[in-house]
Design a protein around this motif. Structure first.
Motif, short mmCIF file in Angstrom:
data_model
loop_
_atom_site.label_atom_id
_atom_site.label_comp_id
_atom_site.label_asym_id
_atom_site.label_seq_id
_atom_site.Cartn_x
_atom_site.Cartn_y
_atom_site.Cartn_z
N THR A 1 -12.97 15.64 15.15
CA THR A 1 -11.72 15.24 15.80
C THR A 1 -10.99 14.10 15.11
N GLY A 2 -11.66 13.35 14.23
CA GLY A 2 -11.01 12.21 13.59
C GLY A 2 -9.99 12.65 12.55
N GLU A 3 -8.78 12.10 12.62
CA GLU A 3 -7.73 12.49 11.67
C GLU A 3 -8.11 12.04 10.27
N VAL A 4 -8.14 12.99 9.34
CA VAL A 4 -8.60 12.72 7.98
C VAL A 4 -7.60 11.85 7.23
N GLU A 5 -6.33 12.22 7.26
CA GLU A 5 -5.29 11.44 6.57
C GLU A 5 -4.86 10.30 7.48
N THR A 6 -5.01 9.08 7.04
CA THR A 6 -4.76 7.93 7.91
C THR A 6 -3.33 7.42 7.83
N GLY A 7 -2.54 7.92 6.87
CA GLY A 7 -1.13 7.56 6.81
C GLY A 7 -0.85 6.34 5.95
N TYR A 8 0.41 6.24 5.49
CA TYR A 8 0.85 5.07 4.75
C TYR A 8 0.92 3.86 5.69
N ASP A 9 0.72 2.67 5.13
CA ASP A 9 1.14 1.48 5.85
C ASP A 9 2.58 1.18 5.43
N PRO A 10 3.27 0.23 6.06
CA PRO A 10 4.68 -0.01 5.71
C PRO A 10 4.90 -0.32 4.23
N SER A 11 3.95 -1.02 3.61
CA SER A 11 4.10 -1.35 2.20
C SER A 11 4.08 -0.10 1.33
N LEU A 12 3.12 0.79 1.59
CA LEU A 12 3.05 2.03 0.83
C LEU A 12 4.29 2.90 1.07
N ALA A 13 4.77 2.93 2.31
CA ALA A 13 5.96 3.72 2.63
C ALA A 13 7.16 3.21 1.86
N THR A 14 7.29 1.90 1.76
CA THR A 14 8.40 1.32 0.98
C THR A 14 8.26 1.66 -0.49
N ASP A 15 7.06 1.52 -1.01
CA ASP A 15 6.83 1.82 -2.43
C ASP A 15 7.17 3.28 -2.74
N GLU A 16 6.79 4.19 -1.84
CA GLU A 16 7.01 5.61 -2.11
C GLU A 16 8.48 5.98 -1.97
N THR A 17 9.12 5.54 -0.92
CA THR A 17 10.51 5.98 -0.67
C THR A 17 11.49 5.39 -1.67
N GLN A 18 11.15 4.29 -2.34
CA GLN A 18 12.06 3.77 -3.35
C GLN A 18 12.15 4.70 -4.55
N ARG A 19 11.19 5.63 -4.68
CA ARG A 19 11.19 6.55 -5.82
C ARG A 19 12.29 7.60 -5.71
N CYS A 20 12.79 7.85 -4.49
CA CYS A 20 13.83 8.87 -4.29
C CYS A 20 15.06 8.53 -5.12
N TYR A 21 15.63 9.52 -5.78
CA TYR A 21 16.82 9.32 -6.62
C TYR A 21 18.11 9.19 -5.81
N ARG A 22 18.04 9.36 -4.48
CA ARG A 22 19.24 9.30 -3.64
C ARG A 22 20.27 10.34 -4.11
N CYS A 23 19.82 11.58 -4.11
CA CYS A 23 20.64 12.66 -4.66
C CYS A 23 21.89 12.95 -3.83
N HIS A 24 22.01 12.34 -2.66
CA HIS A 24 23.22 12.55 -1.86
C HIS A 24 24.39 11.68 -2.34
N TYR A 25 24.17 10.91 -3.40
CA TYR A 25 25.26 10.15 -3.98
C TYR A 25 25.92 10.95 -5.11
N LYS A 26 27.23 10.91 -5.12
CA LYS A 26 28.02 11.62 -6.13
C LYS A 26 28.73 10.63 -7.03
N TYR A 27 28.49 10.74 -8.32
CA TYR A 27 29.23 9.97 -9.32
C TYR A 27 30.26 10.92 -9.94
N GLU A 28 31.49 10.46 -10.05
CA GLU A 28 32.52 11.33 -10.61
C GLU A 28 33.55 10.50 -11.35
N ILE A 29 34.03 11.04 -12.46
CA ILE A 29 34.99 10.34 -13.31
C ILE A 29 36.40 10.76 -12.94
#
Length: 836
Positions: A702-730
């Motif tokens: 019954t014990g959950e195997v994956e214990t989850g990120y702590d806030p520090s790990l969550a911050t470290d991981e989500t900063q990797r996102c390229y933020r693809c919803h941003y559009k650069y245009e000339i």
């Protein structure tokens, strides 16, 4: 005071005397060039000297103008500006500038180009004056003669007849500066520019203003876009959101997690995928397969699923989160058959649309496969219960122990409701038709998991064979290994809390294809090995072995992969003579399952069900009966939770349209100005953050195997996102074609010179044709597909011609459903529940 750029300027002047403009430009490409008068003047001369491309014309003119504005005016700068205006076909400006320094003693070439400018500007008297002066000095020059003839023809017709030769190649020099090279802009001139264009990063674009040019990426400068090109941009440029069947706004919630705004991140997920805490643990992760960060040369995909879980784990609100309704009560009643993810998703969406919804569930509690098919050690039940309660609080009634076809007839539901949604999942097992299938000890995986998950106990075996290679196979194998702890537990002890390492079950998985063809969550195969479970591929069962009516083993044949079958995976082909036997006292079949349509009885069955027991309508939400719809696996066959949710959302819209007589919701693009993505390049180098897990010695039933990120790990991981919803245009009107952005680009194809854009049938940009050289360069184009949103181009651009905008795919009310006084820029209803 010492000029820190003295050496740069000195070297640049030397390079210009040596006629090395490219080297001079590279040397002068520094941030200070935006504000230093002498640097601007040197750049103007360098680009003018090079003179081999449209960019040289625009760049030389721009830097000459800026040099004058900063106090470095000179005849040379004035001449560069004048010739630049002529070549850009801004003839009125060219006349004004030439008139400031060309006189009777100027060279005939200078008088000639001044006369041509006047001719193009319809200032015929001045054109005659300066062309006559040029011809008086060089009366044999055929270009002068032809230009004067054009003036005479224009005077006779009372309007100019402009020839096609443009600036003659014979014009070599004006005020000592070469005018060779370059060419006129393809646009008609400055007076033809639209009232509103993109502008740069510091600009603000007017809401709902149409994009002025076909080559603009979106249909609107800002606000709400509904055109095909807008939806195409979203699909191509935010691959994770497009791959998610629920179209979850992944970049938005990853940004919120990075900023510590877990409440907003959870709400974004709740709006789109209905079960954030559940999917943060057991999602199939189609988004991660297409994540731009995982493309070749960019590293590993962002851990989107693990991050989603962090939004749920750290959401500060203990009470259930209840979304707002989209529309007032409609007076329509809808019945939903089945309370799995598809049924509950359809129910929630229909309730938000204003309909009264009742869900009928044959088991004693709602949740479907979330409870019955997924082990507790992967998905603790409190998360399921909380997120189901959030649906209940929208007014959805869930009736358990109410088996449609037994306690209530489907015909009666159809008669008593305005619509019925069939979301009964896939409960009909696919049993292998091979010799020995009548033996005891052979179970379908779903039956095994149902008993184990619902009762906390189940069949055990010392030699367990699991046949299959999907989600069910993984869960069966890991559950069977844990049930094996009971074999060594002393009487009277709580064996459920015994560590996995004490299991006496020998569990192995056998799959007929290779690992590459397995449909499992990333990391699951590694977890099998970690938990001591064997994995054998390219083997297929041919018969069961038994004694005294009970299974004792399985005979397999080895396989090789042939051509792809209907599923797209390579077909396993048996290798003759390669049979082998393995021991087994428990065989679990994870070989698929199908919709069970047995509950559809009475007169309605003939109209709905085909002879193969599937729905006649196939995978579409609408069925052959006008009041009956199908959602999730019941329509499509067994799939993942997120697939079922996506299909159920589509089904809910189809039901709403049928009930209300019109389509009330649509996907739109919300376009918002911004100044930065708040990313830095160092974020690209952050490695993938692994999911913390329990050690093998601490793992139980019954014990959950994956214990989850702590806030520090969550911050470290989500900063990797390229933020693809941003559009650069000339902005093509502001761009001076200086190539500074191209020099600064980090990716080979993120900024390209193009001769032509390729458009689809609905106006969307689908491709580009790369320019072969300076002469066919029509645009400097940011190729969004290769853009990693690093801001290098914006930082390099000296003229602020690159805009940054956030483009979000959200659900909006259609035009017929928006109040007449509503601000259209705010009509996207999904953005009312959290911002980014």
């Amino acid at each position: 005071m010492h000029d820190p750029l003295h050496d740069v300027k000195k070297r640049a002047r030397l390079l210009l005397r040596l006629e090395q403009p490219n080297a001079a430009i590279n040397l002068l490409r520094v941030p200070e060039s935006r504000t230093d008068a002498e640097l601007c003047a040197l750049l103007a001369e360098a680009y003018f000297m090079r003179g081999d491309a449209k960019g040289d014309v625009y760049s030389s003119s721009f830097f000459a103008t800026r040099a004058e504005a900063l106090g470095a005016g000179s005849p040379a700068m004035l001449a560069i500006r004048a010739i630049g205006a002529f070549r850009k076909e801004d003839y009125a400006e060219a006349c004004e500038l030439f008139g400031r320094f060309i006189g009777a003693d100027s060279s005939p070439n200078a008088q000639y180009v001044y006369g041509l400018s006047c001719l193009h500007a319809s200032r015929l008297a001045e054109a005659r004056q300066w062309l006559t002066a040029a011809l008086a000095t060089d009366h044999l020059n055929p270009d002068y003669v032809e230009a004067l003839e054009q003036v005479e023809q224009a005077e006779a017709l009372a309007k100019p007849q402009i020839g096609s030769r443009g600036l003659s190649p014979s014009i070599k020099e004006t005020n000592g500066i070469s005018t060779d090279g370059g060419r006129a802009s393809s646009r008609a001139g400055a007076l033809d520019r639209p009232a509103s264009t993109l502008g740069g990063v510091v600009g603000r674009r007017p809401l709902e203003a149409p994009a002025p040019y076909r080559h603009n990426a979106l249909s609107r400068l800002a606000g709400t876009g509904r055109a095909a090109k807008d939806m195409h941009w979203l699909a191509i440029n935010i691959p994770c959101q497009e791959a998610c069947p629920a179209h979850t706004d992944i970049p938005r919630y990853l940004t919120d997690i990075h900023d510590g705004n877990y409440e907003a991140a959870y709400r974004t997920n709740l709006l789109d995928n209905v079960f954030p805490a559940v999917l943060g643990r057991v999602c199939a992760r189609p988004c991660e397969k297409v994540c731009r960060h995982g493309w070749e040369g960019l590293g590993e995909s962002v851990a989107i699923c693990f991050s989603k879980r962090a939004a749920a784990d750290f959401n500060p609100h203990a009470d259930p989160v209840v979304l707002e309704p989209l529309f007032p009560p409609s007076g329509k009643r809808v019945a939903v058959v089945g309370s799995g993810v598809a049924g509950l998703t359809a129910a929630r969406e229909l309730a938000r649309l204003g309909h009264a919804v009742t869900v009928y569930e044959k088991h004693c509690r709602p949740g479907g496969m979330m409870n019955q098919g997924i082990p507790v050690f992967r998905l603790p039940r409190e998360h399921i219960e909380r997120e189901i309660e959030q649906i209940r609080r929208l007014g959805v009634e869930i009736r358990c122990s109410a088996a449609v076809g037994e306690t209530v007839a489907l015909d009666a539901l159809v008669a008593d409701h305005d619509a019925v949604v069939l979301a009964a999942g896939t409960l009909r097992p696919n049993l292998l038709d091979i010799p020995g299938n009548e033996l005891d000890g052979i179970l379908h995986g779903l039956d095994f998991l149902l008993e184990t998950n619902e009762h906390g106990d189940g069949p055990i075996g010392r030699e367990v064979v699991v046949i299959g290679g999907g989600f069910t196979a993984m869960d069966c194998a890991r559950s069977a290994k844990r049930l094996g702890m009971k074999l060594s537990a002393p009487d009277g002890t709580d064996w459920r809390q015994f560590p996995l390492a004490q299991s006496k079950a020998n569990v192995n998985v056998y799959y007929r294809r290779s690992v590459q063809e397995m449909l499992v969550t990333p990391g699951e195969i590694e977890e099998l090995a970690h938990e001591g479970i064997g994995m054998f591929t390219l083997v297929s069962p041919v018969s069961y072995l038994g004694k005294d009516g009970r299974v004792t083993g399985v005979c397999f044949v080895r396989t090789r992969l042939g051509e792809p079958d209907a599923s797209g995976r390579r077909r396993p082909e048996p290798i003759p003579g390669s049979e082998f036997e393995v021991q087994a006292d428990l065989v679990l079949l994870a070989t698929g399952q199908f919709p069970d349509t047995a509950f559809i009885n009475g007169p309605i069955r003939e109209s709905l069900v085909a002879k193969d027991q599937w729905l006649k309508s196939g995978g579409t939400p609408a069925t052959t009966h006008p009041k009956v719809f199908a959602a999730g696996d019941f329509a499509n066959g067994a799939s993942s939770l997120i697939d079922a949710i996506g299909h159920a959302k589509t089904c809910a819209r189809a039901v709403d349209e049928a009930l209300m007589g019109s389509r009330r919701l649509e996907d739109v693009a919300v376009i918002e100005d911004d100044t930065a993505t708040r990313r830095i390049r160092e974020m690209d180098e952050v490695p993938l953050q692994s999911m913390p897990v329990l050690p093998r010695a601490a793992r139980t039933l019954t014990g959950e195997v994956e214990t989850g990120y702590d806030p520090s790990l969550a911050t470290d991981e989500t900063q990797r996102c390229y933020r693809c919803h941003y559009k650069y245009e000339i902005d093509s009107d502001k761009c001076i074609y200086c190539d500074w952005c191209i020099k600064a680009k980090p990716r080979p194809n993120c900024i390209v010179k193009v001769s032509e854009l390729v458009y689809g049938e609905r106006g969307e940009i689908v491709d580009f044709i790369r320019a072969k050289g300076s002469e066919d360069t029509r645009l400097i184009y940011i190729n969004q597909e290769d853009c990693i949103r690093c801001n290098a181009c914006v930082d390099a651009c000296p003229v602020d011609c690159i805009s940054i905008q956030k483009v979000s795919r959200v659900v909006g009310k259609t035009a017929d459903c928006r109040p007449q006084t509503e601000d259209h820029s705010c009509s996207a209803v999904s953005t009312t529940n959290g911002t980014n």
